[in-house]
Motif scaffolding. Structure first.
Motif, PDB file in Angstrom:
ATOM      1  N   GLU A 135       0.825  -1.205   0.000  1.00  0.00           N
ATOM      2  CA  GLU A 135       0.000   0.000   0.000  1.00  0.00           C
ATOM      3  C   GLU A 135       0.860   1.255   0.000  1.00  0.00           C
ATOM      4  O   GLU A 135       0.520   2.251  -0.645  1.00  0.00           O
ATOM      5  CB  GLU A 135      -0.959  -0.018   1.190  1.00  0.00           C
ATOM      6  CG  GLU A 135      -1.979  -1.139   1.103  1.00  0.00           C
ATOM      7  CD  GLU A 135      -3.190  -0.911   2.001  1.00  0.00           C
ATOM      8  OE1 GLU A 135      -3.369   0.216   2.484  1.00  0.00           O
ATOM      9  OE2 GLU A 135      -3.969  -1.869   2.201  1.00  0.00           O
ATOM     10  N   VAL A 136       1.981   1.217   0.708  1.00  0.00           N
ATOM     11  CA  VAL A 136       2.882   2.371   0.737  1.00  0.00           C
ATOM     12  C   VAL A 136       3.486   2.600  -0.642  1.00  0.00           C
ATOM     13  O   VAL A 136       3.565   3.737  -1.128  1.00  0.00           O
ATOM     14  CB  VAL A 136       3.995   2.154   1.782  1.00  0.00           C
ATOM     15  CG1 VAL A 136       5.007   3.301   1.725  1.00  0.00           C
ATOM     16  CG2 VAL A 136       3.405   2.036   3.175  1.00  0.00           C
ATOM     17  N   HIS A 137       3.897   1.525  -1.306  1.00  0.00           N
ATOM     18  CA  HIS A 137       4.538   1.657  -2.614  1.00  0.00           C
ATOM     19  C   HIS A 137       3.546   2.049  -3.711  1.00  0.00           C
ATOM     20  O   HIS A 137       3.925   2.711  -4.681  1.00  0.00           O
ATOM     21  CB  HIS A 137       5.218   0.339  -2.999  1.00  0.00           C
ATOM     22  CG  HIS A 137       6.473   0.069  -2.244  1.00  0.00           C
ATOM     23  ND1 HIS A 137       7.641   0.762  -2.460  1.00  0.00           N
ATOM     24  CD2 HIS A 137       6.761  -0.811  -1.248  1.00  0.00           C
ATOM     25  CE1 HIS A 137       8.589   0.335  -1.652  1.00  0.00           C
ATOM     26  NE2 HIS A 137       8.078  -0.632  -0.896  1.00  0.00           N
ATOM     27  N   LEU A 138       2.290   1.657  -3.556  1.00  0.00           N
ATOM     28  CA  LEU A 138       1.319   1.866  -4.622  1.00  0.00           C
ATOM     29  C   LEU A 138       0.546   3.174  -4.489  1.00  0.00           C
ATOM     30  O   LEU A 138      -0.137   3.576  -5.439  1.00  0.00           O
ATOM     31  CB  LEU A 138       0.312   0.708  -4.651  1.00  0.00           C
ATOM     32  CG  LEU A 138       0.876  -0.688  -4.933  1.00  0.00           C
ATOM     33  CD1 LEU A 138      -0.242  -1.720  -4.902  1.00  0.00           C
ATOM     34  CD2 LEU A 138       1.606  -0.733  -6.271  1.00  0.00           C
ATOM     35  N   VAL A 139       0.644   3.829  -3.345  1.00  0.00           N
ATOM     36  CA  VAL A 139      -0.236   4.954  -3.070  1.00  0.00           C
ATOM     37  C   VAL A 139      -0.083   6.086  -4.087  1.00  0.00           C
ATOM     38  O   VAL A 139      -1.042   6.811  -4.377  1.00  0.00           O
ATOM     39  CB  VAL A 139      -0.017   5.476  -1.625  1.00  0.00           C
ATOM     40  CG1 VAL A 139       1.356   6.146  -1.500  1.00  0.00           C
ATOM     41  CG2 VAL A 139      -1.139   6.410  -1.208  1.00  0.00           C
ATOM     42  N   ASN A 140       1.106   6.241  -4.679  1.00  0.00           N
ATOM     43  CA  ASN A 140       1.319   7.314  -5.651  1.00  0.00           C
ATOM     44  C   ASN A 140       1.242   6.847  -7.098  1.00  0.00           C
ATOM     45  O   ASN A 140       1.509   7.632  -8.022  1.00  0.00           O
ATOM     46  CB  ASN A 140       2.687   7.976  -5.404  1.00  0.00           C
ATOM     47  CG  ASN A 140       2.732   8.713  -4.077  1.00  0.00           C
ATOM     48  OD1 ASN A 140       1.775   9.386  -3.698  1.00  0.00           O
ATOM     49  ND2 ASN A 140       3.849   8.582  -3.368  1.00  0.00           N
ATOM     50  N   GLU A 141       0.881   5.581  -7.307  1.00  0.00           N
ATOM     51  CA  GLU A 141       0.777   5.043  -8.661  1.00  0.00           C
ATOM     52  C   GLU A 141      -0.490   5.541  -9.361  1.00  0.00           C
ATOM     53  O   GLU A 141      -1.549   5.709  -8.723  1.00  0.00           O
ATOM     54  CB  GLU A 141       0.765   3.514  -8.628  1.00  0.00           C
ATOM     55  CG  GLU A 141       2.080   2.891  -8.229  1.00  0.00           C
ATOM     56  CD  GLU A 141       3.139   2.997  -9.308  1.00  0.00           C
ATOM     57  OE1 GLU A 141       2.774   3.034 -10.499  1.00  0.00           O
ATOM     58  OE2 GLU A 141       4.329   3.061  -8.959  1.00  0.00           O
ATOM     59  N   VAL A 142      -0.403   5.754 -10.649  1.00  0.00           N
ATOM     60  CA  VAL A 142      -1.579   6.094 -11.443  1.00  0.00           C
ATOM     61  C   VAL A 142      -2.479   4.861 -11.545  1.00  0.00           C
ATOM     62  O   VAL A 142      -1.998   3.754 -11.783  1.00  0.00           O
ATOM     63  CB  VAL A 142      -1.168   6.574 -12.852  1.00  0.00           C
ATOM     64  CG1 VAL A 142      -2.404   6.827 -13.711  1.00  0.00           C
ATOM     65  CG2 VAL A 142      -0.312   7.829 -12.743  1.00  0.00           C
ATOM     66  N   ALA A 143      -3.782   5.059 -11.367  1.00  0.00           N
ATOM     67  CA  ALA A 143      -4.758   3.953 -11.413  1.00  0.00           C
ATOM     68  C   ALA A 143      -4.340   2.815 -10.487  1.00  0.00           C
ATOM     69  O   ALA A 143      -4.387   1.641 -10.848  1.00  0.00           O
ATOM     70  CB  ALA A 143      -4.937   3.450 -12.846  1.00  0.00           C
ATOM     71  N   ARG A 144      -3.950   3.172  -9.264  1.00  0.00           N
ATOM     72  CA  ARG A 144      -3.411   2.186  -8.316  1.00  0.00           C
ATOM     73  C   ARG A 144      -4.429   1.120  -7.932  1.00  0.00           C
ATOM     74  O   ARG A 144      -4.058   0.025  -7.536  1.00  0.00           O
ATOM     75  CB  ARG A 144      -2.906   2.889  -7.055  1.00  0.00           C
ATOM     76  CG  ARG A 144      -3.963   3.716  -6.327  1.00  0.00           C
ATOM     77  CD  ARG A 144      -3.358   4.506  -5.170  1.00  0.00           C
ATOM     78  NE  ARG A 144      -4.343   5.346  -4.498  1.00  0.00           N
ATOM     79  CZ  ARG A 144      -4.636   6.581  -4.857  1.00  0.00           C
ATOM     80  NH1 ARG A 144      -4.029   7.116  -5.905  1.00  0.00           N
ATOM     81  NH2 ARG A 144      -5.539   7.293  -4.204  1.00  0.00           N
ATOM     82  N   GLU A 145      -5.731   1.424  -8.085  1.00  0.00           N
ATOM     83  CA  GLU A 145      -6.750   0.443  -7.718  1.00  0.00           C
ATOM     84  C   GLU A 145      -6.884  -0.680  -8.737  1.00  0.00           C
ATOM     85  O   GLU A 145      -7.545  -1.686  -8.463  1.00  0.00           O
ATOM     86  CB  GLU A 145      -8.126   1.128  -7.564  1.00  0.00           C
ATOM     87  CG  GLU A 145      -8.191   2.193  -6.492  1.00  0.00           C
ATOM     88  CD  GLU A 145      -7.842   3.578  -7.030  1.00  0.00           C
ATOM     89  OE1 GLU A 145      -7.977   4.566  -6.279  1.00  0.00           O
ATOM     90  OE2 GLU A 145      -7.437   3.666  -8.221  1.00  0.00           O
ATOM     91  N   THR A 146      -6.281  -0.523  -9.902  1.00  0.00           N
ATOM     92  CA  THR A 146      -6.469  -1.504 -10.984  1.00  0.00           C
ATOM     93  C   THR A 146      -5.227  -2.357 -11.235  1.00  0.00           C
ATOM     94  O   THR A 146      -5.199  -3.125 -12.192  1.00  0.00           O
ATOM     95  CB  THR A 146      -6.843  -0.791 -12.297  1.00  0.00           C
ATOM     96  OG1 THR A 146      -5.728   0.016 -12.736  1.00  0.00           O
ATOM     97  CG2 THR A 146      -8.061   0.099 -12.109  1.00  0.00           C
ATOM     98  N   ILE A 147      -4.219  -2.243 -10.387  1.00  0.00           N
ATOM     99  CA  ILE A 147      -2.956  -2.945 -10.652  1.00  0.00           C
ATOM    100  C   ILE A 147      -3.138  -4.462 -10.611  1.00  0.00           C
ATOM    101  O   ILE A 147      -2.649  -5.187 -11.476  1.00  0.00           O
ATOM    102  CB  ILE A 147      -1.864  -2.485  -9.671  1.00  0.00           C
ATOM    103  CG1 ILE A 147      -1.513  -1.022  -9.952  1.00  0.00           C
ATOM    104  CG2 ILE A 147      -0.619  -3.364  -9.791  1.00  0.00           C
ATOM    105  CD1 ILE A 147      -0.527  -0.416  -8.992  1.00  0.00           C
ATOM    106  N   LEU A 148      -3.863  -4.976  -9.615  1.00  0.00           N
ATOM    107  CA  LEU A 148      -4.086  -6.425  -9.552  1.00  0.00           C
ATOM    108  C   LEU A 148      -4.876  -6.903 -10.764  1.00  0.00           C
ATOM    109  O   LEU A 148      -4.595  -7.973 -11.308  1.00  0.00           O
ATOM    110  CB  LEU A 148      -4.807  -6.798  -8.260  1.00  0.00           C
ATOM    111  CG  LEU A 148      -5.107  -8.294  -8.098  1.00  0.00           C
ATOM    112  CD1 LEU A 148      -3.820  -9.113  -8.036  1.00  0.00           C
ATOM    113  CD2 LEU A 148      -5.965  -8.553  -6.853  1.00  0.00           C
ATOM    114  N   ALA A 149      -5.857  -6.130 -11.194  1.00  0.00           N
ATOM    115  CA  ALA A 149      -6.644  -6.513 -12.369  1.00  0.00           C
ATOM    116  C   ALA A 149      -5.755  -6.678 -13.591  1.00  0.00           C
ATOM    117  O   ALA A 149      -5.923  -7.613 -14.386  1.00  0.00           O
ATOM    118  CB  ALA A 149      -7.723  -5.460 -12.636  1.00  0.00           C
ATOM    119  N   ARG A 150      -4.768  -5.798 -13.734  1.00  0.00           N
ATOM    120  CA  ARG A 150      -3.857  -5.888 -14.873  1.00  0.00           C
ATOM    121  C   ARG A 150      -2.965  -7.118 -14.785  1.00  0.00           C
ATOM    122  O   ARG A 150      -2.636  -7.733 -15.797  1.00  0.00           O
ATOM    123  CB  ARG A 150      -3.015  -4.616 -14.956  1.00  0.00           C
ATOM    124  CG  ARG A 150      -3.770  -3.432 -15.561  1.00  0.00           C
ATOM    125  CD  ARG A 150      -2.919  -2.176 -15.555  1.00  0.00           C
ATOM    126  NE  ARG A 150      -3.096  -1.422 -14.323  1.00  0.00           N
ATOM    127  CZ  ARG A 150      -2.233  -0.500 -13.894  1.00  0.00           C
ATOM    128  NH1 ARG A 150      -1.117  -0.272 -14.561  1.00  0.00           N
ATOM    129  NH2 ARG A 150      -2.480   0.173 -12.786  1.00  0.00           N
TER     130      ARG A 150
END
Length: 296
Positions: A135-150
């Motif tokens: 969560e710390v590493h992903l918080v600034n990612e674009v579209a962070r909620e969809t990373i697992l889906a990808r």
């Protein structure tokens, strides 16, 4: 009184009047699923409840094994930093790649991380404590909620169902799981305090549906740790049925010491004690989900 005959898989086939199950509705045996002509694309189901100790991991392990026994290709995704799903399937994760590595590098091939289990047709994407930093590493990612889906999109064609064992929280990892999923299965312990947080979970699912994943559905509420000998269990189950109606699955998972025994052995209960009533309950759950269309 209804007369019944025993079937090969342990359910009762009704020959006259249909008996009532523990949920207060007519008991159905659910037919053995037909064999599939091919595999994929997978339907993705999150097993989610922000309360811990309600049977999410136990259900993920044993439902996955039960579906595999009916010829489905299943991928179990350990999405809890505790890594209980991986341990429960006998997978060591200390020095191997995990789902965490895929989240940090979505271009990486998930097939490099997927591990086969001792159950034919059942694979796992393992996890360990490293996932707690996601969560710390992903918080600034674009579209962070969809990373697992990808990540899962790359392997969905190889499986019939993907089961995600969520951590007991409603944070970014759980939102990722819900965003990636077609359906949600809510294991709910037959205990009063387990009911209190379900409204918040349903609210979270509704928010994900409105903002991120319009197609997500509630596949069912699964009553777990049910003890028919206690009035408390019976009353809680009655309240669950009153609150959720037909969304409550007819299959009910009882409380038994066989579950921790199977976890220590690192195998599903369907393999550890296949004739036990708990193993038969998960086989029945698999058949019910197929009959409901939640699984092919």
């Amino acid at each position: 009184m209804a007369s019944k005959r025993s079937t090969a898989d342990g359910d009762s086939a009704v020959t006259t009047d249909t008996p009532m199950g523990p949920t207060g509705r007519p008991y159905h045996g659910f037919a053995t699923p037909s064999k599939l002509d091919g595999h994929g694309p997978a339907r993705i189901i999150s097993l989610c409840n922000q309360k811990g100790g309600v049977g999410k991991t136990t259900t993920t392990i044993n439902l996955a094994a039960a579906l595999a026994s009916y010829g489905r290709r299943v991928l179990a995704v350990d999405f809890d930093p505790q890594g209980a799903l991986s341990a429960g399937l006998g997978v060591q994760t200390h020095e191997s790649a995990t789902i965490y590595d895929l989240l940090l590098d979505p271009k990486r091939d998930p097939n490099e991380v997927i591990v086969s289990t001792s159950v034919d047709g059942l694979d796992i994407l393992p996890a360990n404590i490293d996932l707690s930093a996601a969560e710390v590493h992903l918080v600034n990612e674009v579209a962070r909620e969809t990373i697992l889906a990808r990540v899962l999109r790359k392997v969905a064609g190889d499986y019939d169902v993907i089961l995600i064992d969520c951590q007991p929280s409603l944070g970014l990892l759980t939102v990722n799981a819900l965003t990636a999923s077609h359906g949600v299965l809510i294991p709910l312990e037959c205990e009063f305090f387990a009911l209190r947080g379900v409204a918040l979970l349903i609210e979270t699912i509704d928010k994900v549906r409105d903002r991120l994943n319009p197609a997500i559905t509630l596949d069912g509420v699964l009553a777990t740790m049910y003890d028919p000998r206690t009035l408390h269990s019976r009353e809680v189950l009655e309240r669950v049925v009153d609150a959720f109606g037909d969304d409550v699955l007819e299959t009910v998972i009882g409380r038994t010491v066989k579950f921790p025994d199977a976890s220590v052995a690192g195998v599903p209960i369907t393999k550890f004690a296949p004739e036990h009533s708990a193993a038969q309950a998960y086989l029945r759950l698999a058949r019910e989900l197929v009959s409901r269309g939640a699984v092919a």
